[in-house]
Motif scaffolding. Structure first.
Motif, short mmCIF file in Angstrom:
data_model
loop_
_atom_site.label_atom_id
_atom_site.label_comp_id
_atom_site.label_asym_id
_atom_site.label_seq_id
_atom_site.Cartn_x
_atom_site.Cartn_y
_atom_site.Cartn_z
N ASP A 130 -4.65 -5.22 11.89
CA ASP A 130 -3.78 -6.24 11.30
C ASP A 130 -3.21 -5.75 9.96
O ASP A 130 -2.04 -5.97 9.66
N ILE A 131 -4.08 -5.10 9.17
CA ILE A 131 -3.66 -4.58 7.86
C ILE A 131 -4.10 -3.13 7.76
O ILE A 131 -5.27 -2.81 8.00
N MET A 149 7.45 2.63 12.18
CA MET A 149 6.62 1.75 13.01
C MET A 149 7.15 0.32 12.98
O MET A 149 7.10 -0.39 14.00
N ALA A 150 7.68 -0.10 11.83
CA ALA A 150 8.26 -1.44 11.72
C ALA A 150 9.49 -1.58 12.61
O ALA A 150 9.65 -2.57 13.33
N ALA A 231 6.07 -11.13 11.62
CA ALA A 231 6.79 -10.17 10.79
C ALA A 231 5.98 -8.88 10.62
O ALA A 231 4.76 -8.87 10.74
N PHE A 232 6.70 -7.80 10.38
CA PHE A 232 6.09 -6.53 10.01
C PHE A 232 6.33 -6.38 8.52
O PHE A 232 7.47 -6.25 8.08
N MET A 259 0.65 -5.87 8.68
CA MET A 259 0.92 -5.52 7.29
C MET A 259 0.49 -4.08 7.01
O MET A 259 -0.56 -3.63 7.47
N VAL A 260 1.32 -3.37 6.24
CA VAL A 260 1.01 -2.01 5.80
C VAL A 260 1.14 -1.96 4.28
O VAL A 260 2.17 -2.39 3.73
#
Length: 320
Positions: A130-131, A149-150, A231-232, A259-260
């Motif tokens: 997830d993160i 990746m997004a 959302a990314f 999330m990143v």
């Protein structure tokens, strides 16, 4: 004790030889510089001369590089640097695996792939967690791969929008004299994000998606009070967040989102008395499920800045 040896590699065809040698022997020179060996081509044979351990390593790298050339991959300097870095780190066996998966094709139609073992771990973490925290020096591809990746997730329909943010902290320069509101002031500092989007999507398509707010690029202050579903979300330059800002950002994560968080703890621009939110989060969240920390090494820098990073790190150690 090392001894000087010479080994020979025979090319299967002229295409393989040209692909490895590179324009004006550029790839051979890069291998020589990186490994401390001497490489010479005579007809369809490559001779490698130097200390025995370095020659064995060079031969292994040549075999890996020619194997992917045989599969139709056109290699460049980044591939040479990645192969040598992976050999130094003991992960060369995974080098060929990186060319089996294409994340997406960029605006020029070129395949976007990971370039080293660290990037491979990073991309897998993004895909499954997830993160994901990407922590390491400049030039390791954190921002570019996160954006790639997004975009891939957006194209696949697994998210509805991309949100990219960064803290409005000055890196030795002044925001105050710039015209406009906070977003307009910080936009010049978001240039690496725009560059990555333009490279992957092209300028026209990026601009259209920005106009539709399918892609949103905004200062961290604009995230407060929001819940971000489907959302990314990418936070860049996260080393310049304070602990409250980092907590605020992480708690924006909503349903169906990913999330990143990227940053370089060697480039904190906060006042000395302020703890980096990224440093604190890396300690607090290390064992939390569905959150993964990926630490990049200096040897995994894929741009020609590896020696600059290493030199500054060495100087820092000497000053301690």
């Amino acid at each position: 004790m090392t001894k000087r040896v010479e080994k020979t590699y025979q090319f299967e065809n002229p295409e393989q030889e040209m692909g490895l040698v590179g324009p004006a022997d550029a790839h051979l020179r890069l291998l020589e510089e990186s490994l401390g060996t001497q490489l010479r081509v005579f007809g369809d044979r490559l001779t490698i001369d130097g200390d025995d351990e370095r020659v064995i390593m060079t031969l292994a790298i040549v075999e890996k590089l020619t194997a992917i050339i045989k599969r139709g991959v056109k290699i460049g300097p980044a591939d040479i640097i990645s192969a040598t870095s992976m050999a130094e780190n003991g992960t060369l066996e995974y080098f060929g695996d990186m060319y089996t998966e294409t994340l997406l094709h960029d605006a020029k139609g070129q395949a976007v792939r990971v370039k080293n073992f660290g990037q491979r771990q990073y991309v897998q973490a993004i895909a499954h967690q997830d993160i994901t925290f990407g922590i390491g020096p400049a030039g390791t591809g954190k921002t570019y791969l996160a954006v790639a990746m997004a975009v891939a997730a957006l194209k696949q329909g697994s998210v509805e929008k991309i949100i990219i943010s960064r803290p409005a902290v000055e890196a030795g320069e002044s925001l105050g004299f710039l015209p406009g509101d906070l977003k307009e002031k910080v936009d010049p500092y978001l240039r690496p994000i725009y560059d990555a989007l333009y490279a992957i999507l092209g300028k026209e398509r990026t601009d259209r998606l920005l106009e539709r707010e399918t892609i949103e690029i905004a200062p961290l202050a604009y995230m407060r009070g929001r819940t971000l579903d489907n959302a990314f979300i990418i936070l860049d330059e996260a080393q310049n967040t304070t602990p409250p800002q980092m907590k605020m950002f992480l708690t924006r994560l909503g349903f169906g989102s990913k999330m990143v968080v990227n940053g370089d703890l060697s480039q904190v621009d906060l006042p000395r008395s302020v703890t980096s939110g990224l440093r604190q989060a890396a300690q607090i969240l290390a064992a939390v499920p569905h959150i993964q920390m990926i630490y990049f090494k200096n040897s995994e820098v894929v741009r020609h800045v590896a020696k600059v990073v290493a030199a500054y790190d060495q100087a820092s150690e000497n000053l301690k």
